[in-house]
Design a protein around this motif. Structure first.
Motif, mmCIF file in Angstrom:
data_model
loop_
_atom_site.group_PDB
_atom_site.id
_atom_site.type_symbol
_atom_site.label_atom_id
_atom_site.label_comp_id
_atom_site.label_asym_id
_atom_site.label_seq_id
_atom_site.Cartn_x
_atom_site.Cartn_y
_atom_site.Cartn_z
ATOM 1 N N ASN A 286 45.602 86.902 21.534
ATOM 2 C CA ASN A 286 44.338 87.617 21.606
ATOM 3 C C ASN A 286 44.553 89.112 21.771
ATOM 4 O O ASN A 286 45.664 89.567 22.067
ATOM 5 C CB ASN A 286 43.495 87.098 22.781
ATOM 6 N N GLN A 289 39.686 93.719 22.411
ATOM 7 C CA GLN A 289 38.437 93.829 21.656
ATOM 8 C C GLN A 289 38.010 92.474 21.115
ATOM 9 O O GLN A 289 36.821 92.155 21.062
ATOM 10 C CB GLN A 289 38.588 94.825 20.510
ATOM 11 N N GLN A 290 38.973 91.665 20.734
ATOM 12 C CA GLN A 290 38.672 90.325 20.233
ATOM 13 C C GLN A 290 37.993 89.481 21.309
ATOM 14 O O GLN A 290 37.019 88.769 21.033
ATOM 15 C CB GLN A 290 39.971 89.659 19.774
ATOM 16 N N ASP A 293 34.465 90.869 21.913
ATOM 17 C CA ASP A 293 33.562 90.454 20.839
ATOM 18 C C ASP A 293 33.153 88.992 21.000
ATOM 19 O O ASP A 293 31.994 88.627 20.750
ATOM 20 C CB ASP A 293 34.234 90.656 19.480
ATOM 21 N N LYS A 294 34.105 88.145 21.403
ATOM 22 C CA LYS A 294 33.789 86.728 21.599
ATOM 23 C C LYS A 294 32.738 86.559 22.691
ATOM 24 O O LYS A 294 31.783 85.786 22.531
ATOM 25 C CB LYS A 294 35.057 85.962 21.970
ATOM 26 N N TRP A 333 30.400 89.111 13.206
ATOM 27 C CA TRP A 333 30.923 87.989 13.983
ATOM 28 C C TRP A 333 30.582 86.638 13.356
ATOM 29 O O TRP A 333 31.406 85.717 13.348
ATOM 30 C CB TRP A 333 30.328 87.990 15.403
#
Length: 345
Positions: A286, A289-290, A293-294, A333
């Protein structure tokens, strides 16, 4: 989204006692261990390893196998009722030795992470009644057979532990369930000893007379309870430390939606460098930012499906200064516009 206090599905940090107990029950029903453990990557011999830790996903896989293979539709209720408080190690002894029923409730809630929970749980007092309230912490879907299975397992376990602490005469007043009555609905009343109300408008709870809070556990012992509590504190600290950094980050980000800290702020709060935090996240596949965003995406989906908030209000709640930025991010997304996602439900 997933309850922030629950580990990620694939984190192998739980002791295997619940998984092993369910496999043993399936064996007694004629289901081979290999079939019960299908999809987990485990073999029955693995239970002999003291260091073995399992994930919620592995436990859910065994539940799904039980749904498919068990010759008894009520196997989850029976599995729960077959639980004994001593199977839960020091957590169980902490409950058993609590000087009062109220202290047992407090202990049960504080250290529940040590029990490999699959459903969320809260405790509420309502005058003459008290209620254990349950929720779909892993977002399995309240109408899904798998969620019904894990909830039935929890209901049976809840009653079994109550009776171990307070005596076998203890009976609930009613159990309220959010899903339609299953084919084996009659078994709820027979096994739990109380009426069952299905399709209860989102309510999911097991209710008792409040008078049991005044009971004194037969094996209550303040000195033993103190030792057990101190050990549970250590085990809980070890458990939290074992959780992956991604799981810890999700929990932190969910503490104050709309005021998400940056990576430097998180690193400072955890007393590590941002470089170390990036490396730890990368080791789990991971990036900061990922993960952010999730969290934003799942919160947005929850708001769209469960509230009437406008896009402007959702954008503000997720830390976006303009709704246009939120709409663009949401389309990236999910491939959908917020309006389309809301219509889709």
């Amino acid at each position: 989204m997933q309850h922030p206090d629950f580990p990620l599905l694939d984190e192998r940090i739980h002791r295997p006692h619940k998984l092993q107990a369910l496999v043993d029950i399936l064996l007694g029903l004629g289901v081979p261990a290999e079939a019960a453990l299908a999809g987990t990557g485990l073999q029955r011999a693995d239970f002999q390893r003291a260091e073995l830790r399992v994930s919620a996903q592995q436990l859910l896989s065994v539940c799904a196998n039980a749904l498919r293979l068990s010759p008894q539709a009520d196997v989850a209720l029976r599995a729960g009722l077959a639980a004994r408080i001593t199977q839960f190690g020091l957590y169980g002894y902490a409950l058993l030795s609590s000087p009062t029923a109220r202290e047992a409730v407090a202990m049960a809630m504080k250290y529940r992470a040590l029990t490999a929970p699959l459903v969320g749980m809260e405790f509420a007092e309502r005058g003459a009644q008290v209620a254990w309230q349950f929720s779909d912490a892993y977002r399995l879907g309240e109408g899904s057979p798998l969620y019904r299975f894990v909830l039935e397992w929890q209901l049976g376990t809840q009653l079994a532990l109550h009776r171990d602490v307070l005596g076998t005469d203890l009976r609930p007043r009613v159990v309220c369930l959010p899903y339609p009555a299953p084919a084996h609905a009659a078994r709820y009343a027979e096994l739990l000893g109380c009426p069952a109300e299905f399709g209860a408008n989102g309510r999911c709870e097991l209710l008792f007379d409040a008078s049991w809070l005044e009971h004194v556990p037969a094996q209550g012992n303040p000195a033993t309870a103190l030792v057990a509590r101190e050990t549970c504190e250590r085990l809980l600290a070890e458990f939290q430390q074992a959780r992956g950094v991604t799981s810890r980050l999700i929990a932190l980000l969910l503490q104050a939606p709309g005021r998400f800290p940056g990576i430097e702020d998180v690193a400072a709060a955890w007393q590590i460098s941002s470089r170390t935090l990036r490396r730890q996240l990368a080791e789990e596949g991971n990036a900061f930012q990922q993960v952010l965003d999730k969290v934003r995406c799942q919160l947005a989906l929850d708001y769209l499906r469960q509230t009437q908030l406008s896009n402007d209000e959702i954008a503000a709640s997720l830390g976006y200064s303009e709704a246009a930025n939120f709409r663009a991010a949401f389309k990236r997304w999910t491939g959908l516009t917020p309006s389309a996602a809301r219509r889709k439900g």
